[in-house]
Design a protein around this motif. Structure first.
Motif, PDB file in Angstrom:
ATOM      1  N   ASP A 245       0.802  -1.226   0.000  1.00 15.52           N
ATOM      2  CA  ASP A 245       0.000   0.000   0.000  1.00 15.52           C
ATOM      3  C   ASP A 245       0.833   1.273   0.000  1.00 15.52           C
ATOM      4  N   ASP A 246       2.004   1.245   0.630  1.00 20.75           N
ATOM      5  CA  ASP A 246       2.789   2.464   0.765  1.00 20.75           C
ATOM      6  C   ASP A 246       3.725   2.721  -0.411  1.00 20.75           C
ATOM      7  N   VAL A 247       3.735   1.838  -1.405  1.00 23.03           N
ATOM      8  CA  VAL A 247       4.691   1.972  -2.505  1.00 23.03           C
ATOM      9  C   VAL A 247       4.237   2.975  -3.548  1.00 23.03           C
ATOM     10  N   ALA A 248       2.953   2.969  -3.892  1.00 22.11           N
ATOM     11  CA  ALA A 248       2.451   3.852  -4.950  1.00 22.11           C
ATOM     12  C   ALA A 248       1.181   4.569  -4.498  1.00 22.11           C
ATOM     13  N   PRO A 249       1.296   5.439  -3.474  1.00 20.79           N
ATOM     14  CA  PRO A 249       0.101   6.155  -3.010  1.00 20.79           C
ATOM     15  C   PRO A 249      -0.407   7.178  -4.032  1.00 20.79           C
ATOM     16  N   ASP A 250       0.504   7.721  -4.848  1.00 20.91           N
ATOM     17  CA  ASP A 250       0.124   8.695  -5.878  1.00 20.91           C
ATOM     18  C   ASP A 250      -0.165   7.930  -7.169  1.00 20.91           C
ATOM     19  N   LEU A 251      -1.436   7.850  -7.527  1.00 24.02           N
ATOM     20  CA  LEU A 251      -1.830   7.042  -8.672  1.00 24.02           C
ATOM     21  C   LEU A 251      -1.287   7.602  -9.980  1.00 24.02           C
ATOM     22  N   VAL A 252      -1.255   8.934 -10.117  1.00 19.82           N
ATOM     23  CA  VAL A 252      -0.754   9.542 -11.351  1.00 19.82           C
ATOM     24  C   VAL A 252       0.726   9.224 -11.547  1.00 19.82           C
ATOM     25  N   LEU A 253       1.504   9.373 -10.478  1.00 19.92           N
ATOM     26  CA  LEU A 253       2.928   9.039 -10.555  1.00 19.92           C
ATOM     27  C   LEU A 253       3.116   7.574 -10.937  1.00 19.92           C
ATOM     28  N   TYR A 254       2.294   6.717 -10.359  1.00 21.87           N
ATOM     29  CA  TYR A 254       2.399   5.296 -10.662  1.00 21.87           C
ATOM     30  C   TYR A 254       2.075   5.009 -12.129  1.00 21.87           C
ATOM     31  N   ILE A 255       0.999   5.615 -12.649  1.00 19.02           N
ATOM     32  CA  ILE A 255       0.603   5.371 -14.039  1.00 19.02           C
ATOM     33  C   ILE A 255       1.710   5.816 -14.993  1.00 19.02           C
ATOM     34  N   VAL A 256       2.284   6.987 -14.733  1.00 20.99           N
ATOM     35  CA  VAL A 256       3.376   7.466 -15.582  1.00 20.99           C
ATOM     36  C   VAL A 256       4.570   6.520 -15.491  1.00 20.99           C
ATOM     37  N   THR A 257       4.910   6.093 -14.271  1.00 19.73           N
ATOM     38  CA  THR A 257       6.036   5.169 -14.082  1.00 19.73           C
ATOM     39  C   THR A 257       5.788   3.859 -14.818  1.00 19.73           C
ATOM     40  N   TYR A 258       4.581   3.324 -14.696  1.00 22.54           N
ATOM     41  CA  TYR A 258       4.255   2.071 -15.375  1.00 22.54           C
ATOM     42  C   TYR A 258       4.346   2.240 -16.892  1.00 22.54           C
ATOM     43  N   THR A 259       3.804   3.341 -17.401  1.00 24.48           N
ATOM     44  CA  THR A 259       3.817   3.566 -18.848  1.00 24.48           C
ATOM     45  C   THR A 259       5.232   3.715 -19.371  1.00 24.48           C
ATOM     46  N   VAL A 260       6.065   4.452 -18.645  1.00 21.29           N
ATOM     47  CA  VAL A 260       7.461   4.607 -19.043  1.00 21.29           C
ATOM     48  C   VAL A 260       8.162   3.245 -19.025  1.00 21.29           C
ATOM     49  N   GLY A 261       7.880   2.441 -18.001  1.00 26.10           N
ATOM     50  CA  GLY A 261       8.467   1.107 -17.931  1.00 26.10           C
ATOM     51  C   GLY A 261       8.026   0.229 -19.091  1.00 26.10           C
ATOM     52  N   LEU A 262       6.749   0.350 -19.464  1.00 25.23           N
ATOM     53  CA  LEU A 262       6.229  -0.419 -20.596  1.00 25.23           C
ATOM     54  C   LEU A 262       6.933  -0.037 -21.896  1.00 25.23           C
ATOM     55  N   VAL A 263       7.041   1.268 -22.134  1.00 27.25           N
ATOM     56  CA  VAL A 263       7.693   1.749 -23.358  1.00 27.25           C
ATOM     57  C   VAL A 263       9.164   1.357 -23.372  1.00 27.25           C
ATOM     58  N   ALA A 264       9.818   1.441 -22.208  1.00 22.18           N
ATOM     59  CA  ALA A 264      11.232   1.042 -22.129  1.00 22.18           C
ATOM     60  C   ALA A 264      11.386  -0.444 -22.440  1.00 22.18           C
ATOM     61  N   GLY A 265      10.458  -1.258 -21.945  1.00 20.35           N
ATOM     62  CA  GLY A 265      10.510  -2.687 -22.233  1.00 20.35           C
ATOM     63  C   GLY A 265      10.331  -2.979 -23.712  1.00 20.35           C
ATOM     64  N   ILE A 266       9.415  -2.233 -24.352  1.00 23.79           N
ATOM     65  CA  ILE A 266       9.212  -2.398 -25.793  1.00 23.79           C
ATOM     66  C   ILE A 266      10.470  -2.002 -26.554  1.00 23.79           C
ATOM     67  N   ALA A 267      11.071  -0.878 -26.157  1.00 23.23           N
ATOM     68  CA  ALA A 267      12.275  -0.397 -26.837  1.00 23.23           C
ATOM     69  C   ALA A 267      13.449  -1.355 -26.663  1.00 23.23           C
ATOM     70  N   ALA A 268      13.517  -2.000 -25.503  1.00 21.34           N
ATOM     71  CA  ALA A 268      14.627  -2.923 -25.248  1.00 21.34           C
ATOM     72  C   ALA A 268      14.472  -4.238 -25.987  1.00 21.34           C
ATOM     73  N   SER A 269      13.237  -4.562 -26.385  1.00 22.60           N
ATOM     74  CA  SER A 269      12.947  -5.781 -27.162  1.00 22.60           C
ATOM     75  C   SER A 269      13.259  -7.064 -26.409  1.00 22.60           C
ATOM     76  N   THR A 270      13.297  -7.006 -25.077  1.00 21.00           N
ATOM     77  CA  THR A 270      13.440  -8.241 -24.315  1.00 21.00           C
ATOM     78  C   THR A 270      12.056  -8.896 -24.195  1.00 21.00           C
ATOM     79  N   PRO A 271      11.988 -10.211 -23.998  1.00 20.27           N
ATOM     80  CA  PRO A 271      10.685 -10.871 -23.881  1.00 20.27           C
ATOM     81  C   PRO A 271       9.834 -10.277 -22.766  1.00 20.27           C
TER      82      PRO A 271
END
Length: 343
Positions: A245-271
């Protein structure tokens, strides 16, 4: 006048310029940089977190949270299944592809692409096999893949733009200032709205690797944005309910972090963005030393990637078995397989 969607120009390939040569190596260079950065972050986690603590965190995970993650995974994969349904409506191919076949093909192909990486090879091969059973050729499958990518990226742009626009005052900026972030979000959102208006104003097409691909109308385009956004948000929510519960209290920050992580994963082309995605999440949320976060990421991998892959393999096997039985029936009765293979 709009050319046929099956038209392929006979002109020679464009000349190789210094810029084209530089862009050719930009992708691999970015992928290597992301993988190296992720390796550094993950090494820090491995050296600071004890395996026993991760195992303890796994044992203490809430059954309710796991059940919610499973439910959200189902929602996200329903959205994934709609990708090709919308694509088929957009391209209006002469080959009839039913909604059921498009949904199965989309689910199997996208799960393969998301989990195994190399989307054109893994997801593309699955799509071609499933749609070729209905008589679709390579050009039709290629156009469906193109529309699927449009769906994914419009969803990402929509979610990220809104997140940047509504970011709170204390939000850590992606750029130098939060107002620059909001300006970027507004530009992205206006660009997306402009795209929908543009394709809705009249019949449009684009050229991809020599193929002319018909673009969707406004209604289908809005559906594509919605499908991509639901896919992204459901996946993000599936991980969010697993995190402490205490890791991602700010939902907007979390969504941006998740989206950036998703795009980075796509760019890296790892499975499945393996390693790079996790490194982006723990870095963005500043939790590289948390064994309970490592446990959440492990469970998320199992629920959102491993389990759907098993389902996709089973679906592909069922489609293949059904097709072979129909072919055998067609040989016995002398009927054309197209007459009985109503997908």
């Amino acid at each position: 006048m709009l050319k046929s969607v099956d038209h392929k120009p006979r002109s020679p390939a464009a000349e190789t310029t210094p810029l084209r040569r530089a862009l050719r190596y930009a992708g691999p260079a970015i992928a290597i940089a992301l993988i190296v950065s992720a390796a550094v972050v993950l090494w820090e986690m491995v050296t600071t977190i004890r395996l026993a603590d991760v195992e303890l965190a796994l044992e203490r995970m809430s059954v309710v949270s796991i059940a919610m993650a499973v439910l959200l995974t189902v929602v996200g994969h329903v959205a994934l299944a709609s990708y090709d349904v919308l694509a088929v409506r957009a391209i209006r191919a002469s080959t009839r592809i039913s909604t059921r076949r498009a949904a199965v093909g989309s689910l199997v192909a996208n799960v393969f692409a998301n989990t195994l990486g190399l989307p054109l090879l893994s997801g593309g091969s699955a799509r071609y096999r499933i749609y070729s059973m209905a008589g679709a050729g390579l050009s039709v499958v290629g156009r469906i893949i193109a529309m699927s990518w449009v769906t994914m990226w419009t969803g990402i742009v929509f979610v990220l733009s809104l997140s940047l626009i509504v970011s709170p005052p204390d939000f850590p900026p992606l750029l130098l200032d939060r107002w620059l972030d909001r300006g970027l979000g507004l530009v992205m959102l206006l660009g997306l709205v402009g795209f929908v208006v543009w394709v809705g104003s009249k019949r449009r097409a684009m050229r991809i690797r020599g193929w002319t691909v018909r673009l969707p109308g406004a209604g289908v385009a809005i559906g594509m944005v919605a499908a991509g956004a639901v896919d992204l948000l459901a996946a993000a929510a599936a991980l969010w309910v697993l995190l402490p519960d205490d890791v991602a209290p700010d939902l907007v920050l979390y969504i941006v972090t998740y989206t950036v992580g998703l795009v980075a994963g796509i760019a890296a082309s790892t499975p499945g963005g393996l390693g790079v995605f996790e490194a982006a999440i723990v870095t963005g949320l500043h939790v590289t030393d948390r064994p309970d976060v490592a446990a959440s990421l492990i469970v998320f991998r199992i629920i959102y990637f491993a389990a759907p892959l098993l389902v996709a393999l089973a679906l592909l096997a069922l489609v293949e078995i059904r097709h072979r039985r129909l072919r055998a029936h067609a040989r016995r009765t002398g009927a054309a397989i197209g007459e009985i293979d109503a997908p």
